[in-house]
Scaffold this active site. Structure first.
Site, short mmCIF file in Angstrom:
data_model
loop_
_atom_site.label_atom_id
_atom_site.label_comp_id
_atom_site.label_asym_id
_atom_site.label_seq_id
_atom_site.Cartn_x
_atom_site.Cartn_y
_atom_site.Cartn_z
CB THR A 97 -0.91 0.03 1.24
OG1 THR A 97 -1.68 -1.16 1.27
CG2 THR A 97 -1.84 1.23 1.19
CE LYS A 172 -5.20 -0.86 1.51
NZ LYS A 172 -5.67 -2.09 2.12
CE LYS A 240 1.90 1.79 4.93
NZ LYS A 240 1.37 0.98 3.83
N1 LIG Z 1 -1.36 -6.63 7.37
C1 LIG Z 1 -2.52 -6.33 6.76
O1 LIG Z 1 -3.62 -6.68 7.24
C2 LIG Z 1 -2.51 -5.57 5.45
C3 LIG Z 1 -3.68 -5.51 4.70
C4 LIG Z 1 -3.68 -4.84 3.48
C5 LIG Z 1 -2.52 -4.20 3.04
N2 LIG Z 1 -1.38 -4.26 3.81
C6 LIG Z 1 -0.19 -3.57 3.29
O2 LIG Z 1 0.70 -4.56 2.79
C7 LIG Z 1 2.06 -4.14 3.00
C8 LIG Z 1 2.78 -5.18 3.85
O3 LIG Z 1 2.06 -5.32 5.07
P1 LIG Z 1 2.43 -6.47 6.13
O4 LIG Z 1 1.34 -6.47 7.13
O5 LIG Z 1 2.80 -7.72 5.40
O6 LIG Z 1 3.73 -5.82 6.78
P2 LIG Z 1 4.92 -6.54 7.59
O7 LIG Z 1 4.44 -7.77 8.24
O8 LIG Z 1 5.53 -5.47 8.44
O9 LIG Z 1 5.93 -6.95 6.43
C9 LIG Z 1 6.61 -6.00 5.67
C10 LIG Z 1 7.61 -6.74 4.82
O10 LIG Z 1 8.32 -5.80 4.01
C11 LIG Z 1 9.72 -5.96 4.26
N3 LIG Z 1 10.34 -4.64 4.12
C12 LIG Z 1 9.87 -3.46 4.60
N4 LIG Z 1 10.70 -2.47 4.27
C13 LIG Z 1 11.70 -3.02 3.56
C14 LIG Z 1 12.85 -2.50 2.94
N5 LIG Z 1 13.13 -1.19 2.97
N6 LIG Z 1 13.69 -3.36 2.33
C15 LIG Z 1 13.41 -4.69 2.28
N7 LIG Z 1 12.33 -5.24 2.85
C16 LIG Z 1 11.48 -4.42 3.49
C17 LIG Z 1 9.81 -6.50 5.67
O11 LIG Z 1 11.06 -7.13 5.86
P3 LIG Z 1 11.56 -7.48 7.36
O12 LIG Z 1 10.97 -8.81 7.69
O13 LIG Z 1 13.02 -7.47 7.26
O14 LIG Z 1 11.04 -6.36 8.26
C18 LIG Z 1 8.65 -7.50 5.63
O15 LIG Z 1 9.00 -8.66 4.93
C19 LIG Z 1 1.98 -2.75 3.66
O16 LIG Z 1 2.08 -1.77 2.68
C20 LIG Z 1 0.60 -2.77 4.31
O17 LIG Z 1 0.07 -1.45 4.46
C21 LIG Z 1 -1.35 -4.95 4.99
#
Ligand SMILES: NC(=O)c1ccc[n+]([C@@H]2O[C@H](COP(=O)([O-])OP(=O)(O)OC[C@H]3O[C@@H](n4cnc5c(N)ncnc54)[C@H](OP(=O)(O)O)[C@@H]3O)[C@@H](O)[C@H]2O)c1
Length: 288
Positions: A97, A172, A240
């Site tokens: 997102t 979104k 965010k």
């Molecule tokens: N969780 C939800 O319910 C949900 C629903 C819809 C949309 N989203 C969106 O989907 C995206 C991911 O969400 P999530 O919940 O999966 O987040 P998350 O669990 O915090 O995972 C984020 C992932 O991105 C990696 N990452 C972040 N910054 C990075 C960088 N600079 N370089 C390399 N890797 C990086 C992290 O690596 P590390 O493991 O090393 O930290 C991790 O693998 C976000 O944009 C969020 O807003 C989430």
């Protein structure tokens, strides 16, 4: 079956990459933190790489699901980003997102190198990712969208192309704007019911199938009444997302007074230590 690179094995990315592997695609994963990658490799069939660029070598389709704009820039346009090695004709699908601005920026760099790009943010949360029932909002050319569908159908309940690059992210944003106001309304309704001496669970049962019913009421109502927020979609992520919405609204002339107010309420939740609490925790700041 496609040769796929997947960058970002977080809450969403980990199960999505898993669905691709289970479907029989040749998947190469990259995760910045080693433990997640080691765990994924132990559970699924696939290869791993030590940088996004290494993961993208020889891949037909590259997928990212990272945090926000700067993270996306880093894993795509950065020194070790996927664009360094993506082969001509390959497609980049971004499930992060992020802003429509960064989507267009990355798409432009892709186009310069003969690569495709689709912005494809997700809705459906962790449960949707685990069960492979996500809603995916897409922006890109019809040709790139059709190519993206061939892999996204492993974990999508619904996919729709809304227009050119950036349209998925704009959709979104509309989704997050709707949720922000709705969750504040739901919080106020539950707090009001409690303060009136009613049983809030009974109230939810009485009104849940009527005009006030919603996904949030159905999936978050009982946990809100139980004061349980240690799961779900984190307040930090919502802030965010709302910052992205408010910036886009300033650019396109939209007035979002409720979204702005709810964003300030989420700042209060963060001050209470609720950075990782579910977004339904808005109820916590209302007087009991
Ligand atoms: N969780 C939800 O319910 C949900 C629903 C819809 C949309 N989203 C969106 O989907 C995206 C991911 O969400 P999530 O919940 O999966 O987040 P998350 O669990 O915090 O995972 C984020 C992932 O991105 C990696 N990452 C972040 N910054 C990075 C960088 N600079 N370089 C390399 N890797 C990086 C992290 O690596 P590390 O493991 O090393 O930290 C991790 O693998 C976000 O944009 C969020 O807003 C989430």
């Amino acid at each position: 079956m496609s040769k796929i690179a997947f960058v970002g094995l977080g809450v969403m990315g980990y199960p999505i990459a898993g669905h691709l592997s289970v479907a029989g695609h040749d998947v190469c994963v990259f995760n910045r933190t080693e433990e997640r990658r080691v765990d994924w490799i132990a559970n699924y069939s696939g290869r791993w790489a030590s940088s996004p660029a290494e993961a993208a070598v020889g891949a037909d389709i590259i997928l990212c699901c990272v945090g926000g704009d700067d993270d996306l820039r880093e894993v795509t346009l950065g020194e070790h980003g996927v664009l360094v090695t993506m082969q001509s004709g390959a497609l980049l699908i971004d499930h992060t997102t992020a802003s429509a601005v960064v989507a267009r920026e990355v798409a432009e760099k892709c186009a310069e190198r003969g690569l495709g790009f689709v912005d494809a943010p997700l809705s459906g949360g962790q449960a949707g990712a685990l069960t492979g029932r996500l809603s995916i909002m897409c922006g890109g050319t019809e040709e790139h969208y059709l190519q993206a569908q061939t892999v996204m159908n492993c974990y999508a309940l619904r996919m729709l192309r809304l227009g050119n690059v950036g349209s998925g992210q704009l959709t979104k944003m509309a989704n997050q704007i709707c949720i922000a106001g709705l969750l504040q309304g739901l919080s106020e309704g539950i707090a009001f019911a409690k303060n009136s001496g009613l049983d809030p669970l009974q109230v939810l049962e009485a009104i849940g199938q009527g005009a006030a019913g919603s996904w949030q009421m159905q999936h978050r109502g009982t946990t809100m009444v139980a004061d349980d927020y240690d799961f779900g979609f984190a307040v930090d992520w919502m802030r965010k997302d709302l910052a992205i919405c408010l910036a886009e609204a300033r650019a396109n002339g939209s007035d979002l007074p409720v979204t702005e107010l709810v964003d300030s309420f989420y700042a209060e939740i963060q001050d209470m230590g609720g950075y990782r609490w579910d977004t339904s925790s808005l109820l916590r700041r209302l007087p009991k």
